[in-house]
Design a protein around this motif. Structure first.
Motif, PDB file in Angstrom:
ATOM      1  N   ARG A  52     -38.677  28.284 -44.233  1.00  9.87           N
ATOM      2  CA  ARG A  52     -37.249  28.608 -44.540  1.00  9.87           C
ATOM      3  C   ARG A  52     -36.231  27.494 -44.471  1.00  9.87           C
ATOM      4  N   GLU A 154     -28.911  33.149 -34.165  1.00  6.48           N
ATOM      5  CA  GLU A 154     -29.592  34.116 -34.922  1.00  6.48           C
ATOM      6  C   GLU A 154     -30.126  33.536 -36.285  1.00  6.48           C
ATOM      7  N   GLN A 157     -33.580  33.258 -34.560  1.00  4.94           N
ATOM      8  CA  GLN A 157     -34.214  34.519 -34.511  1.00  4.94           C
ATOM      9  C   GLN A 157     -34.539  35.265 -35.864  1.00  4.94           C
ATOM     10  N   GLU A 158     -33.811  34.982 -36.808  1.00  5.99           N
ATOM     11  CA  GLU A 158     -34.600  35.541 -38.234  1.00  5.99           C
ATOM     12  C   GLU A 158     -35.549  34.813 -38.743  1.00  5.99           C
ATOM     13  N   GLU A 160     -37.957  33.525 -36.408  1.00  7.06           N
ATOM     14  CA  GLU A 160     -38.813  34.059 -35.816  1.00  7.06           C
ATOM     15  C   GLU A 160     -39.334  35.499 -36.257  1.00  7.06           C
ATOM     16  N   ASP A 161     -38.281  36.246 -36.662  1.00  2.40           N
ATOM     17  CA  ASP A 161     -38.697  37.545 -37.145  1.00  2.40           C
ATOM     18  C   ASP A 161     -39.473  37.600 -38.265  1.00  2.40           C
ATOM     19  N   PHE A 162     -39.368  36.463 -39.344  1.00  9.08           N
ATOM     20  CA  PHE A 162     -40.119  36.443 -40.518  1.00  9.08           C
ATOM     21  C   PHE A 162     -41.354  35.492 -40.352  1.00  9.08           C
ATOM     22  N   GLU A 163     -41.764  35.355 -39.129  1.00 10.08           N
ATOM     23  CA  GLU A 163     -42.931  34.728 -38.497  1.00 10.08           C
ATOM     24  C   GLU A 163     -42.887  33.306 -39.374  1.00 10.08           C
ATOM     25  N   SER A 164     -41.889  32.697 -39.486  1.00 11.88           N
ATOM     26  CA  SER A 164     -41.806  31.246 -39.726  1.00 11.88           C
ATOM     27  C   SER A 164     -42.394  30.228 -38.895  1.00 11.88           C
ATOM     28  N   TYR A 203     -38.238  26.974 -30.888  1.00 11.70           N
ATOM     29  CA  TYR A 203     -37.409  28.494 -30.465  1.00 11.70           C
ATOM     30  C   TYR A 203     -38.407  29.511 -30.445  1.00 11.70           C
ATOM     31  N   LYS A 204     -38.363  30.158 -29.181  1.00  5.58           N
ATOM     32  CA  LYS A 204     -39.333  31.118 -29.032  1.00  5.58           C
ATOM     33  C   LYS A 204     -38.708  32.312 -28.096  1.00  5.58           C
ATOM     34  N   ASN A 205     -38.653  33.348 -28.460  1.00  2.00           N
ATOM     35  CA  ASN A 205     -38.192  34.644 -27.648  1.00  2.00           C
ATOM     36  C   ASN A 205     -36.846  34.312 -26.935  1.00  2.00           C
TER      37      ASN A 205
END
Length: 230
Positions: A52, A154, A157-158, A160-164, A203-205
């Motif tokens: 992304r 944010e 986090q987005e 990470e949510d998309f497993e990038s 970035y993690k959690n």
């Protein structure tokens, strides 16, 4: 875990003549375009495949992102513009010469208190800008710091949510430096980030880890490739 390649935009007209851009904007110069072409090629050499892409909504970051994606063979990925990762706003002093702003006007403010700029905090500088802004556009430190940390958090986090796994983000010198301070206040205040430099983070959690600040190695590798092709 998301690896973030956080890039300062390419060199612009205002960068070249020493003017503070803030929320005003000028395009990349030919030198600036070349530098970001080098950067994109450096990413390509290292086989970096972005999942992304994110940038501010300023023209100079959009131009930079297009050159990065084109030259690193990463066209077509999901791309989001976020105004929260814009540069600082200098209010009525947007577009002023750096020497006039940082060497003339701001040192006379109450916020600076006669101190040298190297000894000031980001909050001091933000307060000084608000003092001299006659238009009422400059942001308070609370507003500025909140938009920067919220914007970067944010978008990470987005991703990470998309497993990038790897993302590229293009932002601005003072904004990147402020972000680094906000996630690690023990870091020395960054005096200068080169155009086209890369600050690498993970970035993690909800947690950022800083890997490199202002790295120019990708540009050097891309420059070497261009020279070899001449």
């Amino acid at each position: 875990m998301v690896k973030i390649y956080l890039v300062r935009h390419g060199k612009t007209m205002f960068n070249t003549i020493g003017r503070a851009q803030g929320w005003s904007d000028t395009p990349l110069t030919k030198e600036g375009q070349l530098g970001i072409t080098e950067l994109g090629l450096g990413f390509k050499i290292n086989n970096i495949r972005f999942d992304r892409a994110y940038s501010s909504d300023s023209g100079r970051t959009l131009q930079t992102m297009n050159l990065i994606l084109e030259n690193s063979d990463n066209e077509g990925i999901a791309y989001t513009m976020d105004p929260r990762i814009r540069e600082w706003c200098f209010g009525s002093m947007d577009g002023a010469y750096d020497g006039e702003l940082f060497g003339g006007v701001l040192p006379r403010t109450e916020a600076f208190g006669g101190r040298e700029i190297d000894s000031l905090t980001y909050e001091d500088i933000a307060n000084g800008i608000m003092e001299v802004d006659t238009a009422g556009w400059a942001e308070s430190w609370d507003v500025l710091s909140n938009r920067i940390i919220t914007g970067f958090t944010e978008l990470a986090q987005e991703a990470e949510d998309f497993e990038s796994e790897e993302i590229v983000v293009v932002s601005h010198g003072m904004t990147i430096a402020t972000f680094i301070h906000l996630i690690d206040p023990d870091q020395p205040r960054i005096q200068l980030l080169d155009n086209g430099s890369v600050t690498e983070l993970e970035y993690k959690n909800g947690q950022f880890d800083i890997l490199k600040i202002g790295d120019m190695s990708y540009r050097r590798e891309g420059r070497k490739l261009l020279k070899n092709e001449e």
